[in-house]
Design an enzyme around this catalytic site. Structure first.
Site, PDB file in Angstrom:
ATOM      1  N   PHE A   1     -37.590 -50.385 -28.700  1.00 25.18           N
ATOM      2  CA  PHE A   1     -36.750 -51.470 -29.205  1.00 25.18           C
ATOM      3  C   PHE A   1     -37.245 -51.896 -30.582  1.00 25.18           C
ATOM      4  CE2 PHE A   1     -36.685 -51.771 -24.619  1.00 25.18           C
ATOM      5  CZ  PHE A   1     -35.388 -52.139 -24.299  1.00 25.18           C
TER       6      PHE A   1
ATOM      7  N   THR B 218     -37.859 -46.806 -23.368  1.00 23.08           N
ATOM      8  CA  THR B 218     -36.933 -47.202 -24.429  1.00 23.08           C
ATOM      9  C   THR B 218     -37.732 -47.906 -25.520  1.00 23.08           C
ATOM     10  OG1 THR B 218     -35.075 -47.368 -22.933  1.00 23.08           O
ATOM     11  CG2 THR B 218     -34.880 -48.577 -24.981  1.00 23.08           C
TER      12      THR B 218
END
Ligand code: PEP
Ligand code: MN
Length: 654
Positions: free
Chosen positions: A557, A555
């Site tokens: 960010f 992921t």
């Protein structure tokens, strides 16, 4: 925290004496705490208080006089665990959490990969200044260089001595890097203290106990090389000497051992890394240069060490290895080092770590403020970072990886709450997921970036998502019937759940929140899918780690803030947003602007415009070249052709 300073007599007793871990009750009273201390010191024990994630303990080392059962009866004592290993302070039995060694702004251990680099020896002022500059530019965080060289031949270059230390310190300061250098004699310690940030104990001196004692007494960080033919236990006993005499900060360094093999200079004992990480809480780094002795073998073995769990590397680099006064054949060229750093960067995400970075130098004439250097604010409190979810959420792990200093993480319920917390000044920063490598963009956050024009993206970080099945202490995998997690967590572990048909997935609002929930429910047939960090926070156990179907699960960010960051380091990435008019070739025209300026597009994402059906906004990630004019020029041209003025959501360095 109290320092574990043993007198000469007790230190000796400590080495072959008894040690125990005294786990304190959570709600222990001050009188009971003092009572335990008094009882143990009366019996000749030295006590160090260690505050861990889950519990606070007293580590006690002393003569073999006290029966642990007697200590267990004292009020406020939860349990007593005798330390069975001959090394006490260095053992994992004594301290469960990893030790983080702090050297200036650099932290060694935990979730970071630290790269120390430099020449074998300081040869001249120019050499070390130039080397420091190029190493820093490639991402090294600490500078090495020998001033006293323990050479096999008395006719070889022995180092520049104090002159070398002076140059090393100057080069470290100029490049903003702490420095490490080898100490070979007790008589040099006082002199060296004024120049180095970390003492190195070389392989040949690993069992020079007098040197270990005297260096330990300085209380300064020590990089302890493994001896040429030392067993792991002997190596940890050497660390014990340092710890028993006053330093808390020992970095272990595997640098190859003598075997029958002669092709390489030594044989790198990679298995020592996981072995030592299990036996000890101390950080372990690897020196692939002395381990192999051959330049071309250094990068593969360095990467292998990181893959095996090393906390970092120390690597020899020379600007002109052919002319090096020592260890030229094993010294990397600066270009090779730069390539190695790039490979380490790529590998770090796979092993769930971040490459440690030196905080950028302040902008000339600008503020000293930067994402990486920001220290606790003037009010004396930590910088606050808002994230979505409960404590232990993946976002919290990601923010801890991004900020290279201690920050206070603020849990928030929704993504919108993160934006408002930052806008209202309740947090200096926020962290928001933008994109997952398997499931794509998190559109809500793109939309929020638009709704909060006063907030800017100031940085980004990525995290490998490793899901764990977490249950109550004592729970068994076979006994789990219900598994709680965020729908994404359940979906990403579909294969595991299919293979375990007795478990039923139950949607929950948050991954870490589901761990908190099962902890409260207290049922051994419940489990949660979440980050392993959440298990530690809520006192739960990891039943199985790595249950995600696809391990390529990352992921990305973004870090948001109200204030842009000024540093001397040039930004190299921007996120911009614009709308293309609704006519043929409009988007193509916009793309052409970028291509005309030779700007690399890293991502493009379209979002519908509210109230304007079938019209779209485009979010673009763009690499910003050193020549910023190309970027600003492209913005001007986009302005001329796009529907609304393009907006820069953030321009920052990755
Ligand atoms: C060094 O790091 O320069 C060195 C001499 O290493 P070792 O003690 O591991 O041989
Ligand atoms: Mn060397």
């Amino acid at each position: 925290m109290s320092r574990f300073l043993l007198s000469g007599k007790t230190a000796k007793q400590g080495a072959d004496g008894k040690a125990m871990v005294i786990v304190l009750e959570h709600d222990i009273q001050v009188e009971d705490r003092n009572g335990i201390r008094a009882f143990l010191s009366e019996k000749g024990y030295q006590i160090r208080e260690i505050v861990g994630q889950e519990e606070t303990i007293f580590g006690a080392v002393g003569p073999a006089k006290v029966d642990p059962r007697e200590v267990e009866l004292l009020p406020g004592v939860k349990s007593v665990i005798p330390v069975s290993k001959p090394y006490k302070l260095a053992s994992r039995e004594m301290k469960k959490d990893d030790t983080l060694v702090r050297v200036g702004a650099v932290k060694i251990g935990g979730r970071r990969i630290v790269v120390i680099a430099g020449p074998c020896a300081v040869e001249s002022r120019e050499q070390i200044l130039e080397t420091a500059r190029v190493l820093r530019a490639s991402g090294a965080v600490m500078l090495r260089g020998g001033a006293y060289k323990p050479r096999t031949s008395p006719y070889s270059f022995q180092g520049l001595g104090e002159e070398g230390l002076r140059y090393l310190k100057e080069a470290g300061e100029a490049a903003g890097m702490p420095v490490v250098s080898e100490v070979v004699a007790t008589g040099h310690i006082d002199l060296m203290r004024g120049y180095v940030d970390v003492f190195q104990i070389g392989a040949r001196n690993m069992q020079n106990f007098e040197l270990l004692k005297q260096v330990g007494k300085t209380g300064m960080p020590v990089l302890l090389k493994r001896g040429l033919s030392a067993t792991i236990e002997e190596w940890l006993m050497a660390a014990e000497y340092l710890l028993a005499h006053g330093t808390d900060d020992v970095i272990l360094c595997e640098r190859g051992i003598r075997t029958f093999e002669t092709y390489t200079r030594n044989t790198l004992d990679l298995s020592a890394i996981p072995v030592v990480k299990k036996l000890s809480h101390l950080p372990v780094i690897v020196d692939p240069s002395h381990a192999t002795g051959i330049r071309e073998k250094v990068p593969p073995m360095g990467l292998a060490a990181i893959a095996a769990g090393a906390d970092g590397l120390t690597v020899e680099v020379h600007t002109d290895p052919a002319r090096a006064l020592s260890d030229g054949p094993q010294s990397l060229f600066p270009d090779q080092f730069e390539k190695l750093m790039r490979d380490i960067e790529a590998l770090s995400a796979v092993v769930g770590k971040e490459v440690a970075k030196i905080p950028p130098a302040p902008a000339a004439g600008g503020t000293a403020f930067s994402v990486a250097t920001d220290r606790p604010s003037a009010a004396g409190r930590n910088t606050r970072v808002a994230f979505q979810g409960e404590s232990g959420a993946y976002s919290e792990t990601a923010l801890k990886g991004f900020f290279h200093f201690d920050v206070e993480s603020l849990p928030r319920q929704s993504f919108d709450d993160i934006f408002s917390a930052v806008l209202e000044g309740k947090a200096e920063y926020g962290i928001i997921p933008l994109e997952n490598s398997l499931t794509g963009s998190i559109h809500e956050n793109y939309d929020l970036l638009l709704r909060y024009p006063d907030l800017k993206i100031v940085g980004e970080t990525k995290l490998r998502i490793i899901h764990s099945l977490i249950g109550l202490p004592g729970a068994e995998l076979s006994g789990i019937r219900k598994v709680f997690s965020h729908p994404q967590g359940l979906a990403q572990c579909r294969k595991f759940l299919e293979e375990h048909p007795s478990m039923r997935g139950e949607s929950f609002y948050d991954t870490a929140g589901s761990v908190c929930f099962i902890a409260k429910a207290g049922r051994k047939d419940y489990a949660a899918i979440a980050n392993r960090e959440a298990a530690a926070i809520y006192g739960m156990h990891v039943l199985k780690e790595g249950i995600e179907t696809n391990p390529h699960n990352y992921t990305r960010f973004a870090i948001i803030s109200r204030t842009e960051i000024e540093t001397s380091e040039k930004p190299n990435k921007a996120i911009i947003i614009f709308s293309a008019p609704d006519r043929p070739g409009a988007l193509f025209a916009c793309m052409k602007v970028l291509s005309g300026k030779n700007l690399n597009l890293t991502k493009i994402e379209s979002r519908p415009i509210e109230g304007k059906p079938w019209q779209y906004l485009f979010y673009m990630g763009v690499e910003v070249p050193d020549n910023r004019e190309m970027f600003t020029g492209a913005l001007e041209e986009l302005r001329a052709i796009s529907e609304e003025t393009p907006r820069v959501l953030g321009i920052y360095r990755v």
